[in-house]
Write an enzyme that holds these catalytic residues in place. Structure first.
Site, mmCIF file in Angstrom:
data_model
loop_
_atom_site.group_PDB
_atom_site.id
_atom_site.type_symbol
_atom_site.label_atom_id
_atom_site.label_comp_id
_atom_site.label_asym_id
_atom_site.label_seq_id
_atom_site.Cartn_x
_atom_site.Cartn_y
_atom_site.Cartn_z
ATOM 1 N N THR A 93 0.844 -1.200 0.000
ATOM 2 C CA THR A 93 0.000 0.000 0.000
ATOM 3 C C THR A 93 0.876 1.246 0.000
ATOM 4 O OG1 THR A 93 -1.281 1.382 1.549
ATOM 5 C CG2 THR A 93 -0.283 -0.603 2.439
ATOM 6 N N SER A 152 -0.300 2.625 10.800
ATOM 7 C CA SER A 152 -1.196 1.766 11.599
ATOM 8 C C SER A 152 -0.531 0.408 11.749
ATOM 9 C CB SER A 152 -2.561 1.599 10.917
ATOM 10 O OG SER A 152 -2.463 0.690 9.826
ATOM 11 N N TYR A 200 -1.798 -2.337 10.845
ATOM 12 C CA TYR A 200 -1.995 -2.974 9.537
ATOM 13 C C TYR A 200 -0.929 -2.511 8.539
ATOM 14 C CZ TYR A 200 -3.407 -2.640 4.699
ATOM 15 O OH TYR A 200 -3.379 -2.628 3.339
ATOM 16 N N HIS A 201 -0.758 -1.197 8.409
ATOM 17 C CA HIS A 201 0.242 -0.710 7.455
ATOM 18 C C HIS A 201 1.642 -1.205 7.825
ATOM 19 C CE1 HIS A 201 -3.008 2.246 6.456
ATOM 20 N NE2 HIS A 201 -2.509 2.115 5.244
ATOM 21 N N LYS A 207 2.313 -4.546 6.424
ATOM 22 C CA LYS A 207 2.672 -4.500 5.010
ATOM 23 C C LYS A 207 4.144 -4.121 4.831
ATOM 24 C CE LYS A 207 -1.333 -5.149 2.749
ATOM 25 N NZ LYS A 207 -1.555 -6.239 1.787
#
Lengths: 394, 394
Positions: free
Chosen positions: B144, B179, B181-182, B185
């Site tokens: 992302t 975050s 989540y980020h 990644k």
């Protein structure tokens, strides 16, 4: 101060408990005792016999008068970590409780996944447990100089000012780690930095060099207080391996060209530096990075140092190059900063030779243990995913 | 080519199966169907009704004549992944099978840990399964643009040439994700880059912008082939949320100043770009990074675009600012590159307004579903770890 040590049974964790207790800090800690299992799994043994947890606690009490709160528990179990923090209310958490071996993480899929899962999740749990149970606590997270890899530019301490296409920013220095284990430490650094940003966590991320040595002054002569010393291909660092090889007359084994440069520091310096980080905490929300090593040497320079000291005490040794099981740059630029700890008062050991000499003498007393496990000295875990015992190439 | 899609039931995975099949590729894939559960967990629903797995397979067969090999399975189960790869022998693996929500990962310790464990371990499993069962396969990993954060300098595609203290190097561009989540990644990007280095894996790491849209041409008029469209605080991206708000007369909700800039692209462009990556593989050992977006806009610009198109079809809407539940820069420099895909022939959709219009018309048919779940539009998951519903501030 109240200091919690995650990984209190380990090579660094155990001496740190003794060191901090001698400096008047109140210490507690946890360990799942996995290091003892891993070393056995790869055919190794601690070159110096170490006491069981129960004997260690008994000796600690005799030496310091203090009952050490050292619990067996899993840091990936959040309830355990949070419950312990809630009870102990640490002011400092030193996180040394991870799987620390590059080759072990490279064995196969299962070891790779286990390493990253264990190290990433237990660091997240510690960050969350600080937030939820001891929010003012200062996290000192053990990272490694290996997170940076070997870039062609100087290695600053965590951050650098860059100009890019005419604009400027202060950015995290890119990490190019060389094993699944080292990658897990990179992930932890990112997660820890993020926690400082969003929660105001205070964190010191220690990019430590390779530690060597068998003792610190605070252990006195009590053999039950000794820390472990591994020499197998997974858990033995280069210089520990060289010293063990020297005492059994095995050639010192360099990988590849032997021109790889790394930062090194004696065990006593590691304790000194961790003590300085503990006694000089960062502000809330501050994430600071310390490059922690005494000096940078090539692997060949290190082997020559060991060879020289060994000769002085009557141990003749050869140095041999083995084909390199790792994928790494064998000849590279290496110039990391290490100013932050000097600014806090770090006094580097200048006399590496006397540390090596003390190691060799301790190890000579345990020559048979090393000889019995000498097979574990030569690597066969390869970075391409295979297994093949390295051979002498020069 | 034989293309394996991890996450084939998802917002991108399902249209990609249809898109690739229409272009003559042989597709297989796996999904654990967790997205359907997560959205329900946070009180959301797909604004467009979607077919069950069984109905999708039936419709796929009718539309294409092909039996799609879409299995329900867990990518963190290595035996499942490796077994499937061994059987299918993919030439390309597109990895879309992760937990994709920043707010969901920020809910609490359990959601943070689950997100990183799931995303990091399933990406490692895919890397290992390629190595052990389909070593020539090209991994296309969905990352992302959020991995980069919002630095004060241009954002290159993965790597940049820097001068530091008079020396030069090409370094990975630092990641400053916002975050848990980020961050997961970012960890995956590091792990994937490392696999390319040590195993000669071929990998494309897609730094994708925010995707929006309800359909691609290849779906025709078959409603059973539609993809999902979420609008809740966790799984609804800004522009999907705006469109859903527009059709129920809810003010478009900006967070904070609304000056945050992001890259955006329509669903059809995402398919086009993934197709270009698939049909133009990198060399063995090459790890390349594509920044994948059509254009960068501020959130306010986006909201104004939606407002304008909505007005054209008779939907009057307001724009309101809410207090920002996230810790993020609200006003910042943002200038990412996106040359690599253009070099491969990417033809960006220039007419964003017609895409938004088509979305609004599709959503108008499902106004009641959105109204019934309108509570999920306003965020209460906060980056400081708490829960508090955002309020209008302007």
């Amino acid at each position: 101060m109240k200091v919690f040590i995650a990984g209190i049974d380990g090579y660094l964790g155990w001496p740190l408990a003794i060191y901090l207790s001698a400096r008047g800090h109140e210490v507690a800690g946890a360990d799942l005792l996995l290091r003892r299992q891993w070393v056995a799994e790869v055919g190794g043994v601690s070159a110096l016999p170490i006491a069981s947890r129960e004997e260690r606690l008994f000796a600690f009490k005799e030496a310091t008068g203090v009952e050490l709160d050292f619990r067996v528990g899993d840091l990936t179990d959040y309830d355990f970590v949070k419950g312990f923090f809630r009870e102990f209310q640490p002011e400092v958490v030193v996180h040394l409780g991870q799987m620390p071996s590059a080759p072990y993480s490279m064995i196969d899929q299962a070891h790779c996944v286990w390493t990253q899962q264990n190290n990433v999740i237990n660091n997240l749990n510690i960050l969350w447990a600080i937030k939820e149970a001891a929010p003012a606590a200062h996290l000192i997270k053990l990272g490694t100089m290996g997170e940076y890899g070997t870039p062609a530019v100087d290695i600053p301490e965590g951050f650098f000012e860059v100009e890019f296409r005419g604009r400027n920013d202060r950015l995290p220095f890119p990490r190019q780690a060389g094993s699944w284990y080292h990658q897990s430490k990179v992930h932890d650094s990112h997660n820890t930095h993020f926690a400082a940003k969003i929660w105001g966590a205070r964190a010191t991320d220690i990019m430590q060099g390779v530690v060597f040595g068998t003792r610190i002054a605070e252990m006195g002569d009590d053999s039950r207080l000794r820390t472990r010393l591994d020499f197998d291909q997974c858990f033995g660092t280069a210089i520990n391996r060289f010293c063990c090889q020297a005492v059994i007359g095995h050639p010192l084994s360099l990988y590849g060209l032997g021109k790889q440069k790394r930062g090194f520091l004696p065990l006593a310096d590691s304790m000194q530096c961790l003590g300085l980080a503990i006694e000089n905490p960062p502000d809330a929300g501050e994430y600071r990075v310390f490059n922690q090593f005494e000096n940078a040497y090539s692997i060949t320079e290190l082997a020559c140092l060991v060879k020289g000291v060994a000769a002085d005490i009557g141990l003749p040794v050869d140095i041999k190059r083995y084909d390199n099981p790792r994928a790494e740059m064998e000849d590279h630029y290496y110039n990391p900063d290490r100013q932050h700890l000097l600014d806090l008062g770090y006094q580097p050991t200048r006399d590496i030779k006397s540390v090596i000499k003390a190691m060799l003498l301790d190890l000579l007393d345990n020559r048979e243990r090393i000889e019995e496990h000498a097979d574990a000295l030569i690597p066969d875990i390869r970075w391409d995913g295979g297994r093949k015992r390295s051979e002498v190439i020069g």
